[in-house]
Enzyme design. Structure first.
Site, PDB file in Angstrom:
ATOM      1  N   ALA A  25       0.829  -1.200   0.000  1.00 30.63           N
ATOM      2  CA  ALA A  25       0.000   0.000   0.000  1.00 30.63           C
ATOM      3  C   ALA A  25       0.865   1.252   0.000  1.00 30.63           C
ATOM      4  O   ALA A  25       1.794   1.395   0.796  1.00 30.63           O
ATOM      5  CB  ALA A  25      -0.905   0.005   1.227  1.00 30.63           C
ATOM      6  N   CYS A 110      -3.543  -9.462   4.442  1.00 30.06           N
ATOM      7  CA  CYS A 110      -3.432  -8.159   5.098  1.00 30.06           C
ATOM      8  C   CYS A 110      -3.778  -8.284   6.587  1.00 30.06           C
ATOM      9  O   CYS A 110      -4.849  -8.787   6.935  1.00 30.06           O
ATOM     10  CB  CYS A 110      -4.363  -7.154   4.430  1.00 30.06           C
ATOM     11  SG  CYS A 110      -4.244  -5.488   5.144  1.00 30.06           S
ATOM     12  N   LYS A 152      -2.815 -15.157  -2.234  1.00 31.13           N
ATOM     13  CA  LYS A 152      -1.784 -14.926  -1.226  1.00 31.13           C
ATOM     14  C   LYS A 152      -2.419 -14.888   0.157  1.00 31.13           C
ATOM     15  O   LYS A 152      -3.467 -14.268   0.346  1.00 31.13           O
ATOM     16  CB  LYS A 152      -1.042 -13.613  -1.493  1.00 31.13           C
ATOM     17  CG  LYS A 152       0.138 -13.376  -0.546  1.00 31.13           C
ATOM     18  CD  LYS A 152       0.824 -12.041  -0.813  1.00 31.13           C
ATOM     19  CE  LYS A 152       1.970 -11.842   0.172  1.00 31.13           C
ATOM     20  NZ  LYS A 152       2.569 -10.499   0.081  1.00 31.13           N
ATOM     21  N   ASN A 214       7.187 -15.945   0.861  1.00 26.27           N
ATOM     22  CA  ASN A 214       7.282 -14.515   1.138  1.00 26.27           C
ATOM     23  C   ASN A 214       7.632 -14.330   2.608  1.00 26.27           C
ATOM     24  O   ASN A 214       7.120 -15.043   3.463  1.00 26.27           O
ATOM     25  CB  ASN A 214       5.943 -13.848   0.796  1.00 26.27           C
ATOM     26  CG  ASN A 214       5.870 -12.384   1.146  1.00 26.27           C
ATOM     27  OD1 ASN A 214       4.888 -11.917   1.698  1.00 26.27           O
ATOM     28  ND2 ASN A 214       6.901 -11.627   0.837  1.00 26.27           N
ATOM     29  N   GLY A 215       8.512 -13.359   2.866  1.00 28.20           N
ATOM     30  CA  GLY A 215       8.860 -13.034   4.240  1.00 28.20           C
ATOM     31  C   GLY A 215      10.352 -13.043   4.474  1.00 28.20           C
ATOM     32  O   GLY A 215      11.006 -14.071   4.309  1.00 28.20           O
ATOM     33  N   ASP A 216      10.904 -11.873   4.823  1.00 26.19           N
ATOM     34  CA  ASP A 216      12.312 -11.729   5.200  1.00 26.19           C
ATOM     35  C   ASP A 216      13.290 -12.002   4.063  1.00 26.19           C
ATOM     36  O   ASP A 216      14.365 -12.556   4.278  1.00 26.19           O
ATOM     37  CB  ASP A 216      12.647 -12.625   6.396  1.00 26.19           C
ATOM     38  CG  ASP A 216      11.921 -12.215   7.659  1.00 26.19           C
ATOM     39  OD1 ASP A 216      11.401 -11.082   7.696  1.00 26.19           O
ATOM     40  OD2 ASP A 216      11.860 -13.017   8.607  1.00 26.19           O
ATOM     41  N   GLY A 238       8.835  -8.071  -0.747  1.00 23.60           N
ATOM     42  CA  GLY A 238       8.135  -6.869  -0.335  1.00 23.60           C
ATOM     43  C   GLY A 238       9.084  -5.834   0.236  1.00 23.60           C
ATOM     44  O   GLY A 238       9.769  -5.112  -0.494  1.00 23.60           O
ATOM     45  N   ARG A 239       9.184  -5.784   1.565  1.00 24.10           N
ATOM     46  CA  ARG A 239       9.934  -4.723   2.232  1.00 24.10           C
ATOM     47  C   ARG A 239      11.407  -4.672   1.838  1.00 24.10           C
ATOM     48  O   ARG A 239      12.039  -3.619   1.927  1.00 24.10           O
ATOM     49  CB  ARG A 239       9.813  -4.881   3.751  1.00 24.10           C
ATOM     50  CG  ARG A 239       8.411  -4.647   4.287  1.00 24.10           C
ATOM     51  CD  ARG A 239       8.329  -4.951   5.770  1.00 24.10           C
ATOM     52  NE  ARG A 239       8.664  -6.337   6.057  1.00 24.10           N
ATOM     53  CZ  ARG A 239       9.233  -6.763   7.178  1.00 24.10           C
ATOM     54  NH1 ARG A 239       9.559  -5.901   8.122  1.00 24.10           N
ATOM     55  NH2 ARG A 239       9.483  -8.043   7.364  1.00 24.10           N
TER      56      ARG A 239
END
Length: 380
Positions: A25, A110, A152, A214-216, A238-239
């Site tokens: 977002a 989310c 997801k 997904n993740g880290d 992502g991040r």
């Protein structure tokens, strides 16, 4: 190569390498997607911000702006959110009939309270029948146009209410073309560590469609390690790419066996910042575009020797001319601070109780749509 997945097939689309930009977002607008694509492979997937199905059907002005795609984007990936099978089906039919996207991802991950409080996002897979009906509605509506649908989700609501194995099997059974697991619970939000063993278990449970992890993932090495440890068919980032769109060049090199490119010095980061600004200005004009860039500044400059006064200047920049002046004041020869730049970035926060509709946990097989569940706000 060990730990490197083959190309990922999502419906008719070969995703090479098997890398997906996660929808975020306020981040994965058309400008940021283009920037990541310029560094990565044109055949990876770059997903837009979360779009609410009802807002799309109602042609909310902000939502219609958010589904802008650049002419060079293909396939165009759009993420939809809904709690209501009817609204989801109507939104997907609109996407198909009007040619608004080529691939649809569905958001059941989310953890934001305003979403889970209405039964959406990471809360919804607990309601197995309703979850299946929402996925089925999207798949059935997309089939005539040949649009692949992916799903997801997270590990579950919390450690006592895990849902990911059921969600994976249900999505597979309803015709989804792939599933992706963010290996945290909703209660964790973005805190702690992602539990990659859950991705491995999902891969064992879902056998006929690709499973993405997904993740880290904050570096190419992280991506290779995830694939090696879990057997997943691809990665969702992502991040890790916040202020680091060049991560996609590193991922492409790692997944194709090429040497990893060197991290950019501060001069190159300044040029990347300028390019990001240009893309935003093309999208929403100079005033809004440069102001929108402010949220990215701390990520781009992280770890570099930039004085506090100059950092404040970047955080308050309003015009391209001001941005050019600030970039000119940077130490262009400052080397890339790899260790700090590749550490976890973006929001982390702390774990907490998940907001849920009253009685949500009473009956996982209740297919009723919660009252007032369909929000009009897109973007998470």
């Amino acid at each position: 190569m060990v730990g490197v997945p083959p190309s990922l097939q999502i419906g008719q689309y070969a995703v090479e390498p098997a890398v997906v930009l996660a929808p975020m977002a306020g981040i994965t607008d058309v400008a940021f997607r283009q920037l990541c694509r310029e560094y990565g492979s044109p055949t990876s997937l770059y997903v837009c911000e979360m779009i609410t199905a009802r807002a799309l059907v109602e042609r909310d002005a902000k939502t219609m702006e958010m589904i802008t795609f650049a002419p060079t984007e293909h396939p165009r990936s759009l993420q939809l959110y809904s709690v209501d099978p009817r609204n989801m089906g109507e939104a997907v039919r609109m996407v198909a009939s009007e040619g608004l996207a080529d691939h649809i991802d569905m958001n059941f991950g989310c953890p934001v309270p305003k979403v889970t409080r209405k039964g959406g996002g990471a809360a919804l897979p607990y309601k197995r029948r309703l979850f299946g009906e929402v996925v089925s509605a999207a798949v059935r509506a997309a089939e005539p146009a040949g649009i692949p649908v992916t799903v997801k989700f997270r590990v579950g609501i919390d450690d006592e209410h895990t849902t990911y194995l059921d969600a994976g099997r249900i999505a597979e059974g309803e015709g989804a073309k792939a599933v992706a697991l963010h290996a945290r619970t909703a209660a964790q939000r973005y805190s702690g560590r992602a539990d990659w063993t859950r991705i491995a278990r999902l891969k064992e449970a879902v056998t006929t469609i690709p499973v993405l992890g997904n993740g880290d993932i904050f570096s190419a090495a992280d991506a290779l390690r995830m694939v090696s440890e879990t057997g997943c068919d691809g990665v969702v980032v992502g991040r890790g790419c916040l202020g680091r769109p060049w991560l996609f060049a590193e991922l492409q090199a790692a997944f194709t066996g090429a040497p990893l490119p060197a991290g950019p010095d501060l001069g190159e980061v300044g040029r990347i910042l300028r390019r990001h600004a240009e893309l935003l200005v093309d999208f929403i004009g100079e005033d809004k575009g440069v102001r929108d860039l402010r949220k990215h500044m701390a990520w781009y400059l992280r770890g570099f020797p930039v004085g506090s006064q100059l950092r404040r200047g970047f955080a308050m920049v309003s015009t391209l001319a001001e941005l050019d002046d600030l970039i000119g004041k940077l130490d262009h020869d400052a080397p890339y601070p790899a260790e700090e730049a590749e550490a976890p970035r973006g929001r982390q926060g702390s774990p907490g109780r998940v907001a849920l509709p009253e009685g949500w946990l009473d009956d996982p097989d209740d297919p009723a749509v919660p009252a007032g569940a369909e929000v009009m706000h897109s973007g998470g």
